[in-house]
Design a protein around this motif. Structure first.
Motif, PDB file in Angstrom:
ATOM      1  N   ILE A  80       0.893  -1.161   0.000  1.00  0.00           N
ATOM      2  CA  ILE A  80       0.000   0.000   0.000  1.00  0.00           C
ATOM      3  C   ILE A  80       0.926   1.204   0.000  1.00  0.00           C
ATOM      4  N   SER A  81       1.075   1.827  -1.151  1.00  0.00           N
ATOM      5  CA  SER A  81       2.168   2.763  -1.369  1.00  0.00           C
ATOM      6  C   SER A  81       1.788   4.229  -1.183  1.00  0.00           C
ATOM      7  N   LEU A  82       0.496   4.519  -1.008  1.00  0.00           N
ATOM      8  CA  LEU A  82       0.091   5.902  -0.765  1.00  0.00           C
ATOM      9  C   LEU A  82      -1.257   5.912  -0.058  1.00  0.00           C
ATOM     10  N   VAL A 163      -6.699   4.972  -1.712  1.00  0.00           N
ATOM     11  CA  VAL A 163      -5.496   4.266  -1.282  1.00  0.00           C
ATOM     12  C   VAL A 163      -4.878   3.635  -2.521  1.00  0.00           C
ATOM     13  N   THR A 164      -3.563   3.766  -2.673  1.00  0.00           N
ATOM     14  CA  THR A 164      -2.878   3.198  -3.830  1.00  0.00           C
ATOM     15  C   THR A 164      -2.242   1.858  -3.487  1.00  0.00           C
ATOM     16  N   LEU A 165      -2.551   0.853  -4.288  1.00  0.00           N
ATOM     17  CA  LEU A 165      -1.929  -0.464  -4.184  1.00  0.00           C
ATOM     18  C   LEU A 165      -0.913  -0.582  -5.314  1.00  0.00           C
ATOM     19  N   PRO A 197       2.282   1.164 -16.949  1.00  0.00           N
ATOM     20  CA  PRO A 197       0.876   1.259 -17.359  1.00  0.00           C
ATOM     21  C   PRO A 197       0.128   2.356 -16.610  1.00  0.00           C
ATOM     22  N   ASP A 198      -0.991   2.771 -17.184  1.00  0.00           N
ATOM     23  CA  ASP A 198      -1.864   3.723 -16.489  1.00  0.00           C
ATOM     24  C   ASP A 198      -2.332   3.131 -15.161  1.00  0.00           C
ATOM     25  N   VAL A 199      -2.578   4.003 -14.199  1.00  0.00           N
ATOM     26  CA  VAL A 199      -3.124   3.593 -12.913  1.00  0.00           C
ATOM     27  C   VAL A 199      -4.630   3.379 -13.078  1.00  0.00           C
ATOM     28  N   LEU A 215      -4.983   1.322  -8.401  1.00  0.00           N
ATOM     29  CA  LEU A 215      -4.143   0.143  -8.615  1.00  0.00           C
ATOM     30  C   LEU A 215      -3.032   0.472  -9.600  1.00  0.00           C
ATOM     31  N   GLU A 216      -1.802   0.424  -9.098  1.00  0.00           N
ATOM     32  CA  GLU A 216      -0.611   0.772  -9.876  1.00  0.00           C
ATOM     33  C   GLU A 216       0.202  -0.497 -10.133  1.00  0.00           C
TER      34      GLU A 216
END
Length: 330
Positions: A80-82, A163-165, A197-199, A215-216
């Motif tokens: 979970i990067s952000l 939340v960014t994964l 790739p696009d998020v 999702l990244e």
């Protein structure tokens, strides 16, 4: 299975090595209210601190486990990067840019690459955070900042945003989000990393900033080695205990190893990992943090669920004192 949609983010739980400095940063710099000072129920030698809006409404909670010997986080995939925190509008981000500078907090300036005004920064341990404008939000509503916060109410943080994964295999995580958890992919935006790739953006419930997961997919990173300043898990909102029972059955039907229903006293929970190893929790909206403290005194004492009260003396002896004191006046 007659399941209701998940209602959005419930809380994000992260790791700190210093509860005192953590408390000072999140209450004095970010202006959140400490609504519960308790313990990690799976390891009672650790504090578990809950910061939120005025009363800890679901969707506003950022929590921390104190692990004093936690090492350095080596950032990477399977993480979970952000974590983003919502504020009322773009004007509030201008306020926050100045406030972060006044407090010596490193930030990246206001950007718009996600489609919304965003201000990325880090806490004293490198926790990856961003403030996000709710100016055009039409989805999940935010909470109410505490009147006694050092941050003016009109600029206060109103809850968790997307939340960014970050994962090496986006398709497998996307399948869990859509086919198991009922999220819908609604849009994409360009990655900030060239050649990636696009998020992808997924929404649940009423959607919007309080109901999004980003999702990244990254093919250029090793697996993250977590430590202080990393995120432990993200939790999503379930209406009540009856609904959680249905989710337990559904997760079992999908043959995902899980915890079953777990009593946390302030809410009930279900834990499982998606294929890239990120820990997900489903948590009920209630009973809430006023189950054992009044609204006026939330977070001022060490709160223990009734099933730990008999161990209070032993538990308190194993914790380094964290004196919060009375905070009902500015």
């Amino acid at each position: 299975m007659n399941l209701k949609s998940l209602k959005g983010q419930h809380h994000v739980s992260a790791i700190t090595a210093n509860a005192k400095k953590n408390y000072e940063f999140y209450t004095q710099t970010l202006g959140l209210r400490l609504v519960k000072k308790t313990i990690n129920q799976d390891n009672t030698s650790m504090y578990h601190l809950f910061y939120a809006d005025e009363r800890g409404n679901p969707g506003t909670e950022l929590t921390f486990f104190e692990i004093p010997n936690a090492g350095t986080t080596y950032e990477g995939n399977n993480s979970i990067s952000l974590t983003t925190l919502r504020v009322k509008n773009d004007e509030s981000l201008q306020y926050w840019e100045k406030r972060l500078e006044e407090f010596g907090v490193t930030h990246e300036g206001i950007s718009y690459h996600t489609g919304r005004a965003t201000l990325r920064f880090r806490d004293f341990e490198g926790q990856r955070l961003a403030l996000l404008s709710d100016e055009n939000n039409k989805g999940v509503k935010g909470g109410k900042p505490w009147d006694n916060s050092p941050v003016p109410v009109e600029h206060g943080i109103v809850g968790l945003g997307p939340v960014t994964l970050t994962v090496p295999r986006g398709e497998s995580t996307a399948k869990i989000l859509t086919s198991v958890l009922g999220f819908e992919e609604t849009r994409t935006f360009p990655s900030t990393i060239e050649g990636q790739p696009d998020v992808q953006v997924f929404e649940t419930g009423e959607g919007g900033t309080g109901g999004e997961i980003h999702l990244e997919e990254r093919d250029d990173l090793p697996a993250e080695k977590p430590g202080r300043g990393s995120v432990h898990h993200v939790a999503f909102r379930v209406e009540d205990g009856n609904e959680l029972k249905k989710w337990v059955d559904w997760i079992n039907e999908n043959r995902l190893p899980n915890s079953g229903s777990v009593e946390r006293y302030y809410f009930r929970s279900l834990y499982f990992r998606e294929p890239n190893g990120i820990l997900f929790e489903l948590a009920t909206d209630g009973p809430g943090f006023e189950a054992d403290e009044s609204f006026e005194t939330l977070g001022e004492r060490l709160a223990l669920p009734p099933f730990f009260e008999a161990q209070r003396e032993e538990i308190e002896a194993g914790l380094k004192p964290l004196d919060i004191g009375k905070r009902s006046e500015k």
